[in-house]
Design a protein around this motif. Structure first.
Motif, PDB file in Angstrom:
ATOM      1  N   SER A   2      -0.587   7.953  -7.713  1.00 39.54           N
ATOM      2  CA  SER A   2      -0.434   7.196  -6.473  1.00 39.54           C
ATOM      3  C   SER A   2       0.005   5.777  -6.803  1.00 39.54           C
ATOM      4  CB  SER A   2      -1.764   7.147  -5.723  1.00 39.54           C
ATOM      5  OG  SER A   2      -1.722   6.181  -4.703  1.00 39.54           O
ATOM      6  N   ILE A   3       0.864   5.208  -5.954  1.00 34.86           N
ATOM      7  CA  ILE A   3       1.328   3.838  -6.210  1.00 34.86           C
ATOM      8  C   ILE A   3       0.435   2.805  -5.549  1.00 34.86           C
ATOM      9  CG2 ILE A   3       3.725   4.580  -6.458  1.00 34.86           C
ATOM     10  CD1 ILE A   3       4.248   3.427  -3.634  1.00 34.86           C
ATOM     11  N   SER A  43       3.476   4.147   1.145  1.00 36.38           N
ATOM     12  CA  SER A  43       2.441   4.630   0.232  1.00 36.38           C
ATOM     13  C   SER A  43       2.091   6.085   0.497  1.00 36.38           C
ATOM     14  CB  SER A  43       1.183   3.759   0.335  1.00 36.38           C
ATOM     15  OG  SER A  43       0.729   3.700   1.668  1.00 36.38           O
ATOM     16  N   ASN A  96       4.721   7.794  -1.381  1.00 33.62           N
ATOM     17  CA  ASN A  96       4.857   7.327  -2.767  1.00 33.62           C
ATOM     18  C   ASN A  96       6.280   6.905  -3.072  1.00 33.62           C
ATOM     19  OD1 ASN A  96       2.406   7.161  -4.148  1.00 33.62           O
ATOM     20  ND2 ASN A  96       3.114   8.488  -5.794  1.00 33.62           N
TER      21      ASN A  96
END
Length: 130
Positions: free
Chosen positions: A28-29, A74, A77
């Motif tokens: 995950s970023i 998000s 991603n």
């Protein structure tokens, strides 16, 4: 294993726009520092925009301020770079880069522009403005 894949480059006329995308897989970023860098033939790689994901700040070099916008999705991603009012000086291979928040702890703020700090890189997408 984190992988980055850029897309969205192309050839545009002066004054045109492009939106680059960087799809991130493997993590995950949500807590990364992510940046867009570019490299023109014969020149060093330079940062143009960076951001701390998870609601952090965004940063731009002077040549990008007012023209480029870095953003993220998000949920998907994905990191974006919206580029407007492009000039021939923007012609370069554009790269997406990423590393975790921890990598930048204790470093000088200017290190977000240091490509040697980032561990993860995409393959690049070419932008040509003429």
């Amino acid at each position: 294993h984190v992988q980055l894949v850029e897309s969205g480059g192309g050839s545009v006329q002066v004054g045109g726009s492009l939106r680059l995308s960087c799809v991130v897989s493997g993590d995950s970023i949500s807590r990364y520092c992510m940046g867009w860098f570019r490299q023109a033939p014969g020149k060093e790689r330079e940062g143009v925009a960076a951001m701390y994901t998870g609601g952090g700040a965004s940063y731009y070099v002077d040549s990008a301020k007012g023209r480029f916008t870095i953003s993220q999705d998000s949920n998907k991603n994905i990191l974006y770079l919206q580029m407007n009012n492009l000039t021939p000086e923007d012609t370069a291979m554009y790269y997406c880069a990423a590393d975790t928040y921890d990598r930048f702890k204790g470093l000088d703020g200017h290190d977000i522009w240091n490509p040697e700090i980032y561990a993860y890189w995409g393959q690049g997408t070419q932008v040509t403005v003429s």
